[in-house]
Write a protein that holds these residues in place. Structure first.
Motif, mmCIF file in Angstrom:
data_model
loop_
_atom_site.group_PDB
_atom_site.id
_atom_site.type_symbol
_atom_site.label_atom_id
_atom_site.label_comp_id
_atom_site.label_asym_id
_atom_site.label_seq_id
_atom_site.Cartn_x
_atom_site.Cartn_y
_atom_site.Cartn_z
ATOM 1 N N ILE A 133 5.642 21.858 -10.995
ATOM 2 C CA ILE A 133 6.010 20.553 -11.574
ATOM 3 C C ILE A 133 5.130 19.500 -10.919
ATOM 4 O O ILE A 133 4.962 19.482 -9.690
ATOM 5 C CB ILE A 133 7.527 20.274 -11.414
ATOM 6 N N ASP A 134 4.507 18.663 -11.738
ATOM 7 C CA ASP A 134 3.510 17.720 -11.217
ATOM 8 C C ASP A 134 4.108 16.444 -10.641
ATOM 9 O O ASP A 134 3.399 15.642 -10.044
ATOM 10 C CB ASP A 134 2.504 17.357 -12.324
ATOM 11 N N SER A 135 5.417 16.243 -10.825
ATOM 12 C CA SER A 135 6.026 14.990 -10.345
ATOM 13 C C SER A 135 6.476 15.077 -8.888
ATOM 14 O O SER A 135 7.208 14.211 -8.411
ATOM 15 C CB SER A 135 7.206 14.603 -11.238
ATOM 16 N N GLY A 136 6.054 16.117 -8.171
ATOM 17 C CA GLY A 136 6.375 16.227 -6.745
ATOM 18 C C GLY A 136 5.619 15.207 -5.911
ATOM 19 O O GLY A 136 4.664 14.577 -6.379
ATOM 20 N N THR A 137 6.036 15.053 -4.658
ATOM 21 C CA THR A 137 5.391 14.063 -3.775
ATOM 22 C C THR A 137 5.186 14.608 -2.366
ATOM 23 O O THR A 137 5.902 15.493 -1.908
ATOM 24 C CB THR A 137 6.260 12.783 -3.652
ATOM 25 N N ASP A 138 4.176 14.047 -1.702
ATOM 26 C CA ASP A 138 3.958 14.245 -0.266
ATOM 27 C C ASP A 138 4.295 12.911 0.395
ATOM 28 O O ASP A 138 3.842 11.860 -0.067
ATOM 29 C CB ASP A 138 2.496 14.619 0.000
ATOM 30 N N LEU A 139 5.090 12.964 1.463
ATOM 31 C CA LEU A 139 5.553 11.726 2.107
ATOM 32 C C LEU A 139 5.204 11.699 3.588
ATOM 33 O O LEU A 139 5.379 12.701 4.283
ATOM 34 C CB LEU A 139 7.070 11.593 1.949
ATOM 35 N N ASN A 140 4.724 10.560 4.033
ATOM 36 C CA ASN A 140 4.499 10.343 5.466
ATOM 37 C C ASN A 140 5.612 9.399 5.946
ATOM 38 O O ASN A 140 5.515 8.182 5.833
ATOM 39 C CB ASN A 140 3.118 9.722 5.703
ATOM 40 N N PHE A 141 6.688 10.008 6.454
ATOM 41 C CA PHE A 141 7.853 9.206 6.848
ATOM 42 C C PHE A 141 7.564 8.343 8.081
ATOM 43 O O PHE A 141 8.194 7.313 8.276
ATOM 44 C CB PHE A 141 9.065 10.100 7.083
ATOM 45 N N GLY A 142 6.610 8.764 8.895
ATOM 46 C CA GLY A 142 6.221 7.949 10.046
ATOM 47 C C GLY A 142 5.604 6.632 9.596
ATOM 48 O O GLY A 142 5.946 5.550 10.093
ATOM 49 N N ALA A 143 4.686 6.723 8.623
ATOM 50 C CA ALA A 143 4.032 5.514 8.096
ATOM 51 C C ALA A 143 5.053 4.609 7.395
ATOM 52 O O ALA A 143 5.023 3.380 7.547
ATOM 53 C CB ALA A 143 2.921 5.910 7.124
ATOM 54 N N LEU A 144 5.970 5.205 6.639
ATOM 55 C CA LEU A 144 7.005 4.416 5.953
ATOM 56 C C LEU A 144 7.913 3.721 6.972
ATOM 57 O O LEU A 144 8.240 2.531 6.817
ATOM 58 C CB LEU A 144 7.829 5.335 5.041
ATOM 59 N N LYS A 180 0.812 -1.227 0.000
ATOM 60 C CA LYS A 180 0.000 0.000 0.000
ATOM 61 C C LYS A 180 0.848 1.282 0.000
ATOM 62 O O LYS A 180 0.875 2.022 0.983
ATOM 63 C CB LYS A 180 -0.948 0.003 1.202
ATOM 64 N N PRO A 181 1.543 1.546 -1.116
ATOM 65 C CA PRO A 181 2.401 2.736 -1.145
ATOM 66 C C PRO A 181 1.661 4.048 -0.890
ATOM 67 O O PRO A 181 2.231 4.995 -0.359
ATOM 68 C CB PRO A 181 3.015 2.704 -2.552
ATOM 69 N N GLN A 182 0.352 4.080 -1.252
ATOM 70 C CA GLN A 182 -0.400 5.327 -1.039
ATOM 71 C C GLN A 182 -0.520 5.690 0.442
ATOM 72 O O GLN A 182 -0.876 6.817 0.780
ATOM 73 C CB GLN A 182 -1.797 5.254 -1.690
ATOM 74 N N GLU A 183 -0.183 4.749 1.338
ATOM 75 C CA GLU A 183 -0.212 5.068 2.774
ATOM 76 C C GLU A 183 1.014 5.882 3.209
ATOM 77 O O GLU A 183 1.019 6.437 4.299
ATOM 78 C CB GLU A 183 -0.308 3.772 3.599
ATOM 79 N N PHE A 184 2.055 5.931 2.347
ATOM 80 C CA PHE A 184 3.209 6.741 2.743
ATOM 81 C C PHE A 184 3.667 7.732 1.668
ATOM 82 O O PHE A 184 4.387 8.677 1.965
ATOM 83 C CB PHE A 184 4.407 5.866 3.176
ATOM 84 N N ILE A 185 3.237 7.552 0.408
ATOM 85 C CA ILE A 185 3.658 8.487 -0.640
ATOM 86 C C ILE A 185 2.494 8.785 -1.574
ATOM 87 O O ILE A 185 1.721 7.882 -1.924
ATOM 88 C CB ILE A 185 4.878 7.928 -1.429
ATOM 89 N N ARG A 186 2.347 10.064 -1.928
ATOM 90 C CA ARG A 186 1.274 10.483 -2.839
ATOM 91 C C ARG A 186 1.813 11.521 -3.816
ATOM 92 O O ARG A 186 2.672 12.315 -3.458
ATOM 93 C CB ARG A 186 0.114 11.123 -2.055
ATOM 94 N N PRO A 187 1.245 11.519 -5.033
ATOM 95 C CA PRO A 187 1.647 12.560 -5.985
ATOM 96 C C PRO A 187 1.076 13.904 -5.555
ATOM 97 O O PRO A 187 -0.071 13.974 -5.096
ATOM 98 C CB PRO A 187 1.013 12.089 -7.299
ATOM 99 N N LEU A 188 1.869 14.946 -5.685
ATOM 100 C CA LEU A 188 1.403 16.278 -5.298
ATOM 101 C C LEU A 188 2.250 17.321 -6.023
ATOM 102 O O LEU A 188 3.481 17.276 -5.942
ATOM 103 C CB LEU A 188 1.525 16.464 -3.780
ATOM 104 N N PRO A 189 1.630 18.261 -6.741
ATOM 105 C CA PRO A 189 2.423 19.282 -7.432
ATOM 106 C C PRO A 189 3.312 20.058 -6.464
ATOM 107 O O PRO A 189 2.908 20.357 -5.340
ATOM 108 C CB PRO A 189 1.359 20.203 -8.048
ATOM 109 N N HIS A 190 4.536 20.354 -6.907
ATOM 110 C CA HIS A 190 5.461 21.196 -6.151
ATOM 111 C C HIS A 190 5.571 22.549 -6.874
ATOM 112 O O HIS A 190 5.865 22.586 -8.072
ATOM 113 C CB HIS A 190 6.848 20.545 -6.074
ATOM 114 N N ILE A 191 5.329 23.620 -6.131
ATOM 115 C CA ILE A 191 5.298 24.969 -6.706
ATOM 116 C C ILE A 191 6.277 25.871 -5.954
ATOM 117 O O ILE A 191 6.354 25.832 -4.731
ATOM 118 C CB ILE A 191 3.865 25.561 -6.620
#
Length: 496
Positions: free
Chosen positions: A171-182, A101-112
């Motif tokens: 840029i749309d290839s940015g990410t949001d990360l939950n390092f605790g969940a990972l 379940k990668p979506q529990e720790f990483i998600r696509p998110l634009p970086h501006i």
């Protein structure tokens, strides 16, 4: 109690190193000692860091202006390359069913990146031109057009009355990360591989014994003292690493000090406002402010709930960890580092002044800073949350001289490779895999050649520059995006 490897601290760094070692040397016995009751509760906890996949896509402090007006992207390229290593490692773990379940720790998110004022707009334009000449930053867009900016960041552009020029890159290839969940996922799989994970175990002291291994004095959950020995020790205890490095007595740990800075964020409590923003938007630090103070307005996903955070605001506490002691700073001053610490104190008066101003700030003053991003922000929609505690490394350097404050991530290793300690802060967790591969190279020079084929299976770009291998970069982008489910989804509704 004898073992091959002891990892001190159950954060993202120990989790990453433990996972790599279990893949490379599955027969080695590994013990993890953590003073708290579960993994990932200090710096790796989702509320204690920015949750940004640091790839230099939006962080303006990774690109500096040279005297001739050109933009130096060297640091941005290095950080991006290092983040790609992490992405490959996580993809390997998902593909081999070691984590799910990668979506529990990483998600696509634009970086501006967003700037205001003629001078800053001009800098952003030049930065955009420099970055987009490099394949690592393919897909980045630049705009000064208000309609385009409204599409990219509606909450920021809404009711904006200032006549000051504004521009952004996206840029749309940015990410949001939950390092605790990972971190939790990594320790779950380590537990399944018979790694001995001991919570509520605090390392009180350590010393090298005659055979070259290390003996640790450990206080367990019932207050009893245990003696544990290991051939290799990794100190990954966040701010707590400095004290343990000093206790180790290795020459490489001399003349190193630490300065603690705590972070705070404003968090939005109004779901209607949160829904209007879907990006990480980084601005430019004010003149004289330290690099870790870059303001940013972030969409976050914490425990599968959408959140909106703004910050960071700096605070000060003499503790080296959120769960540390009020005496941490004073007890870290030793005869060998006292001159280094005093030199830093004299040099860093602007930082001291900045921290005092930040600590004394009222909620309304913080709201005024937020209003530079969201002009119509209402005080009742935002609450202040205390985030993590970071210890900035102080050491003597050739470039900066005595008592130089370091803002990056530092690895200190003994000459014989029997012990390593991780110090410092950002980009930290995002580049954990690169940093831990560096630890393996330094501490296991005899095994690294034998491990290389397996490392290349885990990280296909190992030993190569992705910037110089655009076809490999394209393949890696495509495969990691698919494995980690990083194709942009529709913005999600807030979960109750």
């Amino acid at each position: 109690m004898k073992t091959d490897v002891i990892l001190i601290g159950a954060g993202i760094m120990s989790a990453t190193l433990g996972t790599l070692l279990k893949e490379l040397a599955p027969d080695w016995n590994i013990t993890v000692l953590e003073k708290l009751s579960k993994a990932g509760e200090e710096s790796s906890n989702a509320w204690n860091n920015a949750g940004t996949g640091h790839a230099a896509l939006c962080e303006l402090n990774y690109t500096s202006e040279k005297p001739d007006g050109s933009v130096d992207i060297t640091k941005a390229v290095n950080v991006n390359e290092q983040f790609q290593v992490s992405m490959q490692f996580w993809s390997y773990l998902v593909n081999n069913n070691l984590i799910g379940k990668p979506q529990e720790f990483i998600r696509p998110l634009p970086h501006i990146s967003m700037v205001q004022g003629d001078k800053n707009v001009d800098f952003l334009k030049r930065r955009f031109k420099a970055l987009t000449s490099n394949p690592l930053f393919e897909g980045m867009e630049f705009s000064e057009d208000s309609k385009t900016l409204e599409e990219w960041m509606p909450l920021i552009m809404q009711e904006r009355t200032s006549s000051e020029p504004i521009a952004a890159t996206k840029i749309d290839s940015g990410t949001d990360l939950n390092f605790g969940a990972l971190t939790t996922k990594l320790f779950d799989q380590l537990h399944n591989k018979n790694v001995d994970i001991q919570y509520n175990h605090s390392v009180e002291n350590l010393k090298q014994i005659s055979d070259g291994s290390w003996e640790l004095k450990v206080k367990n959950d019932s207050g009893q003292v245990e003696r544990r020995t290991a051939k290799f020790v990794f100190i990954g205890g966040g701010g707590g690493s400095i004290h343990l490095l000093q206790k180790s007595g290795i020459p490489e740990g001399k003349r190193i000090g630490g300065f603690p800075v705590s972070g705070m964020f404003m968090v939005c409590n109004n779901p209607f406002v949160t829904e209007k923003h879907h990006a990480k938007v980084y601005g430019k630090a004010k003149v004289g402010a330290p690099p870790m103070s870059v303001p940013h307005l972030d969409t976050r996903y914490i425990n599968n709930k959408k959140a909106l955070l703004f910050g960071p605001f700096a605070g000060f506490s003499p503790k080296f960890l959120k769960t540390g002691s009020m005496f941490d700073l004073i007890t870290s001053v030793k005869p060998d580092n006292v001159l280094t610490m005093l030199a830093a104190g004299a040099k860093e008066m602007p930082l001291t002044k900045y921290l005092i101003q930040q600590v004394m700030s009222s909620k309304e003053q913080r709201m005024n800073e937020l209003r530079e991003f969201i002009p119509n922000a209402k005080s009742e929609d935002w609450d202040l949350v205390v985030a993590g505690q970071r210890v900035q490394v102080i050491k003597d350097t050739e470039e900066g001289g005595k008592g130089t404050l370091q803002f990056g991530t530092e690895v200190v290793t003994a000459e014989d490779g029997s012990i390593a300690a991780l110090l410092g802060a950002s980009p930290g967790a995002s580049t954990a895999v690169h940093v831990m591969l560096d630890v393996l190279n330094r501490c296991f020079p005899e095994q690294i050649k034998e491990w290389e084929p397996k490392i290349k299976e885990i990280v296909p770009s190992y030993g190569l520059s992705l910037m110089e291998n655009p076809d490999l970069l394209k393949d890696i982008h495509a495969s990691t995006e698919q494995t980690l489910e990083l194709r942009e989804r529709e913005p999600e509704k807030v979960l109750s």
